[in-house]
Design an enzyme around this catalytic site. Structure first.
Site, mmCIF file in Angstrom:
data_model
loop_
_atom_site.group_PDB
_atom_site.id
_atom_site.type_symbol
_atom_site.label_atom_id
_atom_site.label_comp_id
_atom_site.label_asym_id
_atom_site.label_seq_id
_atom_site.Cartn_x
_atom_site.Cartn_y
_atom_site.Cartn_z
ATOM 1 N N HIS A 11 45.332 41.752 49.878
ATOM 2 C CA HIS A 11 46.260 42.237 50.592
ATOM 3 C C HIS A 11 46.792 43.641 50.603
ATOM 4 C CE1 HIS A 11 48.329 42.383 46.939
ATOM 5 N NE2 HIS A 11 49.503 43.007 47.656
HETATM 6 N N1 UDP Z 1 50.817 34.819 44.477
HETATM 7 C C1 UDP Z 1 51.434 33.331 44.847
HETATM 8 N N2 UDP Z 1 50.981 32.888 46.037
HETATM 9 C C2 UDP Z 1 49.723 33.257 46.736
HETATM 10 C C3 UDP Z 1 49.196 34.546 46.082
HETATM 11 C C4 UDP Z 1 49.845 35.276 45.027
HETATM 12 O O1 UDP Z 1 52.364 32.820 44.129
HETATM 13 O O2 UDP Z 1 49.389 32.754 47.621
HETATM 14 C C5 UDP Z 1 51.473 35.524 43.270
HETATM 15 C C6 UDP Z 1 50.309 35.831 42.158
HETATM 16 O O3 UDP Z 1 50.213 34.658 41.360
HETATM 17 C C7 UDP Z 1 51.217 36.722 41.459
HETATM 18 C C8 UDP Z 1 51.778 37.659 42.699
HETATM 19 O O4 UDP Z 1 51.883 36.469 43.741
HETATM 20 O O5 UDP Z 1 52.213 36.392 40.568
HETATM 21 C C9 UDP Z 1 51.258 38.860 42.951
HETATM 22 O O6 UDP Z 1 51.648 39.373 44.291
HETATM 23 P P1 UDP Z 1 50.977 40.057 45.059
HETATM 24 O O7 UDP Z 1 49.645 40.076 45.142
HETATM 25 O O8 UDP Z 1 51.476 40.039 46.502
HETATM 26 O O9 UDP Z 1 51.479 41.674 44.750
HETATM 27 P P2 UDP Z 1 51.257 42.889 43.748
HETATM 28 O O10 UDP Z 1 51.117 41.910 42.223
HETATM 29 O O11 UDP Z 1 49.730 43.409 44.306
HETATM 30 O O12 UDP Z 1 52.178 43.763 43.877
#
Ligand code: UDP
Length: 352
Positions: free
Chosen positions: A203
């Site tokens: 993403h």
């Molecule tokens: N996550 C979720 N469902 C999904 C994909 C990710 O619950 O379909 C959770 C994942 O387990 C983690 C969080 O979302 O706890 C990560 O968020 P994201 O990847 O959107 O953002 P980042 O961590 O890169 O800021």
């Protein structure tokens, strides 16, 4: 004491689940939640409030689906209005989104101290919007709760007063420990007719917003012998449609899942491929090797210890990493003991 907590995006809801739960034993602390609406779909927002028992936001803003400037500007304006009404003792922000920066900025201009949870992380890539949000938020925060020694050093290098920095471990470890007992197999999983699989998420703007990079990633994924399950972020889906990328037959695209299903997928996967910050750490928490679709990461400890390998969007590197995964077993306390939220809540109770 009154805290106004600013939330906006999926990873913040997940972190908030741990902190809001920790607050339950402090009746003197009132938490008012503001949801900026940065993420707003049922499966990017509501599901987390429902299944993780996060208190209902008192304020629901509608700032999603805009450019960075427009979104941050609206969040700043609307959060300021709320802070003037609520008059909190502190404002609490998580991580590195536009909502984080807008919340911190609105607060500091009203002379309300800012608490930043997950402070001090750096990718040293200033083209990432998240990096700008982190640096600026850290500069204007009064209490910086960092997950690691490395994060503390980053702040000291930027001139942050050492007395404002507290190494408390990673709040996402609290969440992982608590929810791994509550994991749920997705109802659609058996229909895929696969047993072994790799879990993937994509993403990050640096991958989704440059068509040839996104194409390279899917070409790299097509070289995997194992099927890949990919819960797809709406931004990535949008770009795939616009650019016209064809999905390899070994990649199963599904809708974004809730956290309980995500934990099930993480725990039952062979290993994980991701560009997410949070998922890199969850791979480690659940003892899975991680291939990271980025050239750098904030979670340097994981790369240094060999459980995370950086491949960017280079087809050859992705192919080689996917087909040569070596499992590395390491100490699982790099990011603390899983009591980060409790430490922060206790600190605020005693000191504010
Ligand atoms: N996550 C979720 N469902 C999904 C994909 C990710 O619950 O379909 C959770 C994942 O387990 C983690 C969080 O979302 O706890 C990560 O968020 P994201 O990847 O959107 O953002 P980042 O961590 O890169 O800021």
């Amino acid at each position: 004491m009154k805290i106004v907590t600013i939330l906006g995006a999926r990873p913040q809801f997940i972190k908030a689940a741990a902190f809001s739960r920790a607050l339950k034993i402090y009746p003197n602390i009132e938490e008012v939640i503001v949801h900026t609406g940065q993420h707003y779909d049922q499966n990017m927002s509501d599901i987390f409030f429902q299944e993780m028992d996060i208190p209902k936001p008192k304020y629901q803003l509608n700032t999603g689906g805009k450019s960075h400037g427009a979104m941050t500007g609206q969040q700043l304006e609307k959060t300021e209005e709320i802070l003037i009404i609520e008059k909190p003792d502190i404002v609490l922000v998580y991580g590195d989104t536009n909502s984080t920066l807008a919340g911190a900025l609105a607060a500091v201009k009203l002379h309300i101290p800012v608490v930043h949870i997950e402070a001090g992380l750096r990718s040293f890539n200033r083209r990432m919007p998240e990096e700008i949000n982190r640096i600026l938020t850290d500069q204007i925060s009064s209490y910086l709760f960092v997950p690691s020694e490395e994060a503390r050093k980053n702040l000291l290098n930027e001139g942050v007063d050492k007395n404002k920095i507290f190494v408390v471990g990673d709040i996402m470890y609290d969440v992982s420990l608590y929810y791994k007992k509550k994991k749920v197999k997705p109802i659609w999983f058996d229909e895929l007719n696969i047993d072994k699989f790799i879990l993937c998420t994509i993403h990050r703007a640096e991958n989704t917003d440059v068509p040839h990079k996104l194409k390279n990633i899917f070409e790299g994924l097509s070289t995997s012998k194992s099927p890949i399950v990919l819960p797809l972020h709406p931004r990535t889906l949008d770009k795939i449609k616009k650019v016209g990328i064809s999905i390899p037959t070994n990649v199963f695209i599904v809708e974004p899942v809730g956290y309980l299903e995500m934990v099930w997928l993480e725990i039952n996967s062979e290993f994980i491929i991701t560009d997410s910050g949070g998922v890199q750490k969850e791979a480690y928490f659940h003892g899975k090797q991680c291939i990271t679709l980025r050239d750098e990461t904030e979670w340097v400890e994981l790369v240094q210890s060999g459980v995370n390998i950086l491949v960017g969007n280079d087809i050859r590197k992705i192919k080689s990493a996917i087909n040569n995964v070596q499992f590395t077993c390491i100490d699982n306390n790099i990011y603390g003991q899983g009591n980060t939220a409790g430490q922060i809540a206790n600190f605020l109770e005693v000191n504010i």
